[in-house]
Scaffold this motif. Structure first.
Motif, short mmCIF file in Angstrom:
data_model
loop_
_atom_site.label_atom_id
_atom_site.label_comp_id
_atom_site.label_asym_id
_atom_site.label_seq_id
_atom_site.Cartn_x
_atom_site.Cartn_y
_atom_site.Cartn_z
N ARG A 110 0.83 -1.21 0.00
CA ARG A 110 0.00 0.00 0.00
C ARG A 110 0.86 1.26 0.00
NH1 ARG A 110 -2.14 -0.86 6.12
NH2 ARG A 110 -3.26 -2.48 4.97
N GLN A 111 2.16 1.11 0.22
CA GLN A 111 3.07 2.25 0.22
C GLN A 111 3.77 2.43 -1.12
OE1 GLN A 111 5.54 2.29 3.82
NE2 GLN A 111 4.14 0.83 4.76
N LEU A 112 3.33 1.66 -2.14
CA LEU A 112 3.94 1.73 -3.46
C LEU A 112 2.88 2.01 -4.51
CD1 LEU A 112 6.23 -1.42 -3.27
CD2 LEU A 112 6.95 0.96 -2.99
N PRO A 113 3.11 2.96 -5.42
CA PRO A 113 2.18 3.12 -6.55
C PRO A 113 2.36 1.97 -7.53
CG PRO A 113 4.04 4.63 -6.75
CD PRO A 113 4.20 3.94 -5.43
N LEU A 114 1.26 1.38 -7.95
CA LEU A 114 1.31 0.23 -8.85
C LEU A 114 0.47 0.51 -10.09
CD1 LEU A 114 0.87 -2.70 -6.29
CD2 LEU A 114 2.99 -1.88 -7.31
N PRO A 115 1.05 0.38 -11.29
CA PRO A 115 0.26 0.56 -12.51
C PRO A 115 -0.80 -0.54 -12.63
CG PRO A 115 2.61 0.64 -12.97
CD PRO A 115 2.46 0.13 -11.57
N ARG A 116 -1.95 -0.18 -13.18
CA ARG A 116 -2.98 -1.18 -13.48
C ARG A 116 -3.85 -0.67 -14.63
NH1 ARG A 116 -5.57 0.01 -8.03
NH2 ARG A 116 -7.30 1.42 -8.47
N ARG A 117 -4.68 -1.57 -15.16
CA ARG A 117 -5.52 -1.24 -16.30
C ARG A 117 -6.88 -0.67 -15.89
NH1 ARG A 117 -3.97 -3.53 -21.21
NH2 ARG A 117 -2.21 -4.97 -21.09
N ARG A 118 -7.45 -1.16 -14.80
CA ARG A 118 -8.82 -0.82 -14.45
C ARG A 118 -8.88 0.25 -13.36
NH1 ARG A 118 -12.01 -4.36 -16.99
NH2 ARG A 118 -13.83 -3.43 -15.99
N PHE A 119 -9.91 1.10 -13.45
CA PHE A 119 -10.06 2.16 -12.45
C PHE A 119 -10.67 1.64 -11.15
CE2 PHE A 119 -9.18 4.91 -15.99
CZ PHE A 119 -8.56 5.99 -15.40
N ALA A 120 -11.28 0.47 -11.17
CA ALA A 120 -11.73 -0.14 -9.92
C ALA A 120 -10.53 -0.76 -9.21
CB ALA A 120 -12.78 -1.21 -10.20
N GLY A 121 -10.52 -0.73 -7.89
CA GLY A 121 -9.41 -1.30 -7.13
C GLY A 121 -9.01 -0.40 -5.98
N THR A 122 -7.86 -0.70 -5.39
CA THR A 122 -7.38 0.04 -4.23
C THR A 122 -6.57 1.26 -4.66
OG1 THR A 122 -7.27 -1.97 -2.89
CG2 THR A 122 -5.94 -0.11 -2.16
N TYR A 123 -6.88 2.40 -4.03
CA TYR A 123 -6.09 3.62 -4.17
C TYR A 123 -5.58 3.99 -2.78
CZ TYR A 123 -8.43 4.37 -8.70
OH TYR A 123 -8.92 4.24 -9.98
N SER A 124 -4.28 4.12 -2.63
CA SER A 124 -3.69 4.43 -1.33
C SER A 124 -3.03 5.80 -1.35
CB SER A 124 -2.65 3.37 -0.96
OG SER A 124 -1.87 3.79 0.15
N SER A 125 -2.96 6.42 -0.16
CA SER A 125 -2.27 7.71 -0.05
C SER A 125 -0.76 7.56 -0.26
CB SER A 125 -2.55 8.34 1.32
OG SER A 125 -2.14 7.49 2.37
N ILE A 126 -0.24 6.32 -0.30
CA ILE A 126 1.18 6.03 -0.48
C ILE A 126 2.00 6.62 0.67
CG2 ILE A 126 3.17 6.15 -2.03
CD1 ILE A 126 0.79 4.58 -3.17
N MET A 127 1.92 7.91 0.85
CA MET A 127 2.58 8.55 1.98
C MET A 127 1.66 8.50 3.20
SD MET A 127 4.03 11.86 -0.06
CE MET A 127 4.76 12.56 1.42
N SER A 128 2.25 8.56 4.37
CA SER A 128 1.45 8.47 5.60
C SER A 128 1.12 9.86 6.14
CB SER A 128 2.19 7.67 6.66
OG SER A 128 3.41 8.31 7.01
N TYR A 129 0.14 9.87 7.05
CA TYR A 129 -0.26 11.08 7.76
C TYR A 129 0.04 10.90 9.25
CZ TYR A 129 -3.12 12.21 3.63
OH TYR A 129 -3.57 12.50 2.37
N ARG A 130 0.20 12.02 9.94
CA ARG A 130 0.30 12.02 11.39
C ARG A 130 -0.95 12.65 11.98
NH1 ARG A 130 3.87 8.93 14.35
NH2 ARG A 130 5.94 8.95 13.39
N ALA A 131 -1.54 11.97 12.94
CA ALA A 131 -2.64 12.51 13.72
C ALA A 131 -2.25 12.32 15.18
CB ALA A 131 -3.94 11.79 13.41
#
Length: 242
Positions: A110-131
């Motif tokens: 989830r910390q890596l951008p991965l190429p894919r063909r379909r717009f359905a699927g997982t989208y992650s912030s890649i970078m983290s947030y602090r709360a």
């Protein structure tokens, strides 16, 4: 005595380069091909421990502007790093600009951008947030009950009331769904071109973006916006600069 020449700061160099490239292509440096929509973000609540971010923890509904895009872009339905940008219009203060990229759901991937063909699927912030002391990742996940988004931008625009599930996770934890992104009417090309996001500055008060790429993202996005004459809060589904 020869004059002292001060080399440009790395931040200035990145920003100038991004500004020049955006001006040369007369558009976005990153994710130039996309479709933008008016929409809504519905927050249910956060299952399990609260994140400490009111916008994520408290049930509510917000008008939103949503953009799905291709990163390069590659032709048609060729694999690409796909992007989803969601601007949550809050009643007061800055909007919340959530930018996520196609990735995998597993904790490491989830910390890596991965190429894919379909717009359905997982989208992650890649970078983290602090709360506070918590480190969080945000994601948009496929909704199994929603229409398929298809393999290209044209199919995204044709989908009937598509939606995605919003989720939060720790570095090693599973995704915890807390809300939903609902796409509505498509915005025209002029509105799409005017829309500009600031993933570093447009955040809820309790949240901040962290990680080694934060600096690069901040200055490259700023340079790209300036190169095409856009502000950090330009455009949006409300039809004005918000």
């Amino acid at each position: 005595m020869p004059p002292t020449i001060t080399p440009p700061r790395p931040a200035d160099l990145v920003e100038r380069t991004a500004r020049a490239l955006a001006r040369l292509r007369r558009g976005r440096l990153l994710h130039p091909a996309g479709r933008s929509f008016a929409g809504e973000v519905v927050v249910w609540d956060t299952p399990g421990p609260p994140t400490g971010v009111r916008l994520l923890d408290l049930p509510d509904r917000y008008p939103a502007t949503i953009r799905l895009s291709k990163g390069t872009p590659t032709p048609g339905s060729w694999p690409d790093v796909l992007g989803l940008a969601v601007r949550v219009h809050r009643p007061t203060g800055r909007p919340f600009d959530l930018l996520v990229s196609s990735s995998a759901a597993a904790p490491v991937l989830r910390q890596l951008p991965l190429p894919r063909r379909r717009f359905a699927g997982t989208y992650s912030s890649i970078m983290s947030y602090r709360a506070g002391r918590r480190r969080l990742w945000l994601a948009a996940l496929a909704d199994p009950d929603a229409p398929d988004l298809g393999r290209d931008l044209a199919s995204v625009a044709r989908a009937d009331a598509p939606r995605l599930v919003l989720a939060v996770a720790s570095a090693t934890g599973s995704w915890r769904p807390f809300g939903q992104v609902i796409l509505g009417d498509q915005l025209d090309a002029r509105e799409d071109a005017a829309l500009a996001f600031d993933p570093v500055g447009n955040l809820p008060e309790e949240l901040r973006l962290v990680g080694p790429l934060r600096w690069l993202r901040q200055h490259s996005y700023r340079g790209s916006r300036r190169g095409r004459g856009a502000g950090a809060q330009s455009g949006g589904s409300m039809g004005v600069t918000v």
